[in-house]
Design a protein around this motif. Sequence first.
Motif, short mmCIF file in Angstrom:
data_model
loop_
_atom_site.label_atom_id
_atom_site.label_comp_id
_atom_site.label_asym_id
_atom_site.label_seq_id
_atom_site.Cartn_x
_atom_site.Cartn_y
_atom_site.Cartn_z
N GLU A 35 0.81 -1.32 -0.13
CA GLU A 35 -0.06 -0.01 -0.01
C GLU A 35 0.93 1.19 0.24
OE1 GLU A 35 -3.62 -1.40 2.72
OE2 GLU A 35 -3.23 0.95 2.79
N LYS A 36 1.79 1.37 0.78
CA LYS A 36 2.84 2.35 0.76
C LYS A 36 3.37 2.63 -0.52
CE LYS A 36 2.83 3.24 5.36
NZ LYS A 36 3.37 2.41 6.40
N GLU A 39 0.98 4.09 -2.85
CA GLU A 39 0.87 5.68 -2.57
C GLU A 39 1.94 6.57 -3.10
OE1 GLU A 39 0.45 5.99 1.55
OE2 GLU A 39 -1.35 4.66 1.95
#
Lengths: 221, 221
Positions: A35-36, A39
């Motif tokens: 997820e990081k 982003e």
Amino acid sequence: KKQVCVVGLGRFGSTIARELYQTGHDVLAIDIDEEKIQEMLGQVTYAVWADATNESVLKEFEVSDYDVAVVAMGGNNIQTSILVTALMKGMGVPYVIARAASDIHGSTLERIGADKIIHPEMESGVRAAHVGFDWGALDYMPIVPNFGICKMRPPAAMYHKTLEEAGLCNSSDRYNLSVMAIRRGRTYIMNPADDEEVQPGDVLIVAGTNEHLGELYELAV
Amino acid sequence: KKQVCVVGLGRFGSTIARELYQTGHDVLAIDIDEEKIQEMLGQVTYAVWADATNESVLKEFEVSDYDVAVVAMGGNNIQTSILVTALMKGMGVPYVIARAASDIHGSTLERIGADKIIHPEMESGVRAAHVGFDWGALDYMPIVPNFGICKMRPPAAMYHKTLEEAGLCNSSDRYNLSVMAIRRGRTYIMNPADDEEVQPGDVLIVAGTNEHLGELYELAV
Ligand SMILES: Nc1ncnc2c1ncn2[C@@H]1O[C@H](COP(=O)(O)OP(=O)(O)OP(=O)(O)O)[C@@H](O)[C@H]1O
Ligand SMILES: Nc1ncnc2c1ncn2[C@@H]1O[C@H](COP(=O)(O)OP(=O)(O)OP(=O)(O)O)[C@@H](O)[C@H]1O
């Protein structure tokens, strides 16, 4: 233009990665959390989903050719941060910046070769004690002792007055201050004109001596 | 001299508490972790072992008489930070500084009345990208994301050139930068003229986007 590898995309890591990329450097961001990585796409040169403690992965990305590595993990990943820092130095990265979550963490990182240690929460804590409580300034950058640039909210008495009426520009210069810029919402006005009106919510970037800034702070209370 | 109450003695909280006490303010430090309280004894005016979400405890310590409260919990205690902030404002503490672990956390704190939000890891990340390396800025103050003021030594290539020849002023504006001031020795020149010559030893106070400052850093290497 530097080649920078940032490992660990928490708040500190993702911020420094983004800021370095905007400054024109090549930034490879590595994180084990997909997820990081999602982003960060488009906010750095490359964002790769990988375990930075895996030396063969670091070799695959030719990390040893980089100018700088930033090991940005915090208190939840102390062992990882130490291991990744050791790997980076071992692979010959010339300058490794490591984020420390405690004094012991910091001295351990130094002992294994980190070139610079950053203590984000401590740095901010010190600054906040001076700037968060200096009822006037939101930020302050000295130019010479006793003359600098501060960021402050205008006193209510100045709302809807022009800079000239407020005594804040060279012609009236009541406070011997120079308003270098006004931040308004997400944008800013450089070298505002004498007839620029001060709005509630504005942030003034003002240069002056401590004494003159102090007079302005007084009005703001 | 202010009466300050600091809740949450992680790195940020304990640092700001200690720093404020050293600056001469009265500091009451509150934490639910007894060890943290032990560490703070003698470093602040009072350190009390208590649950800050308990309103009767806050009343007992007459927190409503304080000038400032700092709610210093981080990402591991978001709900607590929101609750304590709400209690502090509800009890009439005039100025509450709240530390935020994310943008959402920050805007929630604002909505419930926090007077100032601090994002420690983000603040440090921005500054480190400009100042944490051997090259680049000596200091940096953001005005808005991606536009700020930095303090830097001029590249050698600019020595003895006028600002205009160096491409650093509005007329030539090669770098889309604004030299707001030049520090020379113990003095400074505000809003230098286009024909001002850059000297070795000067410190330039320059405003620009990260990208444009980055180009200037490049030359300085
Ligand atoms: N072995 C690893 N390889 C790559 N990334 C990792 C590894 N271990 C942890 N990380 C990543 O490091 C990042 C930061 O971790 P950590 O939780 O230590 O910091 P944080 O406290 O969230 O940071 P901040 O205070 O800056 O917000 C996380 O996004 C995590 O996924
Ligand atoms: N209800 C509470 N009352 C008082 N203190 C509390 C309460 N809940 C948590 N704390 C304290 O808040 C402190 C900070 O907590 P937290 O873990 O959220 O921050 P942190 O991430 O460790 O902070 P930093 O990043 O500044 O080191 C801890 O010492 C914890 O004991």
